[in-house]
Write an enzyme that holds these catalytic residues in place. Structure first.
Site, PDB file in Angstrom:
ATOM      1  NE  ARG A 241      -4.315  -1.204   0.045  1.00 34.25           N
ATOM      2  CZ  ARG A 241      -4.470  -2.247  -0.757  1.00 34.25           C
ATOM      3  NH1 ARG A 241      -3.461  -2.641  -1.535  1.00 34.25           N
ATOM      4  NH2 ARG A 241      -5.609  -2.908  -0.802  1.00 34.25           N
ATOM      5  CD  GLU A 270      -1.758   3.522  -5.681  1.00 28.62           C
ATOM      6  OE1 GLU A 270      -2.728   2.772  -5.890  1.00 28.62           O
ATOM      7  OE2 GLU A 270      -0.674   3.133  -5.193  1.00 28.62           O
ATOM      8  CG  HIS A 293      -2.386  -0.572  -6.663  1.00 29.04           C
ATOM      9  ND1 HIS A 293      -2.847   0.227  -5.636  1.00 29.04           N
ATOM     10  CD2 HIS A 293      -2.478  -1.845  -6.206  1.00 29.04           C
ATOM     11  CE1 HIS A 293      -3.212  -0.525  -4.616  1.00 29.04           C
ATOM     12  NE2 HIS A 293      -3.001  -1.800  -4.940  1.00 29.04           N
TER      13      HIS A 293
END
Length: 338
Positions: A241, A270, A293
């Site tokens: 993440r 993001e 991603h």
């Protein structure tokens, strides 16, 4: 489709025919959202999501933010089923309070993401991107790379993906150090990994791969001081993440020459558009291998996560329990809150 079919909305691309057939065979009327070019469901406004989800009882979702306000605007929605394993964009307490179920596609993309982490280690260590860029410019000079074979690899987080990575690293005869909130002596004895604290892992690892969930406690786990504590010339791999690593501090460490490079599939930009200039600088560096991603985005991985997400939807709409490992919030009457 017969009248009274349960409406399920999918706001993700690449939804396969087998999963679609499974939902329809279970009596679901499936609507696959036609997303605007260049936009994912995480880019849609709350009003756009509400319009798409009117009347839906099930929602198979990617990266959209699932807020209390959104759930309150969708009283018929019974389940939010993530086609993935992260759920930091979902208000779990609101889901419980409003009687909804939230699930993840546990076990669907472990192999895909672990494969990508290995690929990034090899790519950045062997300098594949740099070599190809030079060849395109007409230079065939050989760049000296770094093996993964018999190196020390630090794995931060030992969930499903972390364990899949450890399994793959055995083929490289790597020495594996693990930081985990739940050390497992039996697992260590079986696999040969060593559970250590974070300072030891950072000081000794040639590659550091992050596989922790993003929480307030893990945000910027790798930041200026912890990056400075890493072994000179080491590599950072983040396929988990954005936010686990301070991208700004990582950029500074790479530009200063302290680190050998990075493999990055996730970025702070993001969720924070103001960080886009930092992302742009990172992906422009010759010793950074980057992806958008995409760690779970293989044909096989998406087929698996589509089906798991679909099975969770059908279970809940049928009044049954979704698989325990998939449930992250359950607010139905008679079901204890997590």
């Amino acid at each position: 489709m017969a009248t009274g079919a349960r409406r399920v909305v999918v706001t993700q691309r690449f939804f396969d025919e087998a999963s679609l057939a499974y939902l329809r065979g279970a009596g679901c009327e499936v609507a696959i959202a036609e997303l605007p070019a260049g936009r994912a469901d995480g880019d849609l406004s709350e009003d756009e999501l509400v319009a798409l989800l009117q009347g839906a009882e099930g929602w198979i979702v990617g990266h959209a933010r699932v807020t209390r306000e959104l759930l309150a605007a969708l009283p018929e929605l019974k389940i939010v089923s993530r086609r993935g394993v992260g759920y930091e964009r979902v208000d779990l307490q609101a889901a419980r309070d409003l009687g909804r179920v939230v699930t993840i596609a546990a076990g669907g993309n472990d192999a895909s993401v672990a494969d990508q982490a290995i690929g990034m280690m090899i790519s950045v260590g062997r300098r594949f991107g740099e070599a190809q860029a030079r060849m395109r410019a007409g230079s065939w000079s050989i760049l000296m790379g770094t093996d993964l074979y018999r190196k020390t690899v630090g794995v931060i987080g030992l969930g499903r993906i972390g364990r899949s990575l450890v399994q793959r690293l055995s083929g490289f005869e790597a020495r594996v150090l693990v930081v985990s909130s739940r050390p497992d002596p039996a697992y260590a004895a079986r696999t040969g990994v060593s559970f250590v604290d974070l300072p030891a892992l950072l000081a000794e690892s040639d590659y550091v791969s992050v596989h922790a969930p993003l929480t307030p406690a893990t945000r910027h786990l790798l930041r200026a001081e912890t990056l400075a504590a890493m072994k000179p010339g080491a590599f950072v791999i983040n396929t988990a993440r954005g936010g686990l690593v301070s991208d700004r501090d990582l950029l500074a460490a790479l530009k200063a020459g302290h680190l050998g490079g990075a493999g990055l599939d996730v970025f702070e930009s993001e969720s924070d558009p103001d960080m886009q200039p930092v992302t742009d600088e990172l992906i422009a560096l010759p010793n950074v291998v980057a992806a958008p991603h995409a760690g779970a985005s293989t044909r096989e991985g998406l087929d698996r996560t589509n089906m798991i997400a679909s099975q969770c939807v059908v279970a809940v709409l049928d009044g049954r329990d979704a698989p325990t490992q998939c449930v992250v919030a359950d607010g139905r009457v008679g079901i204890p809150a997590e």
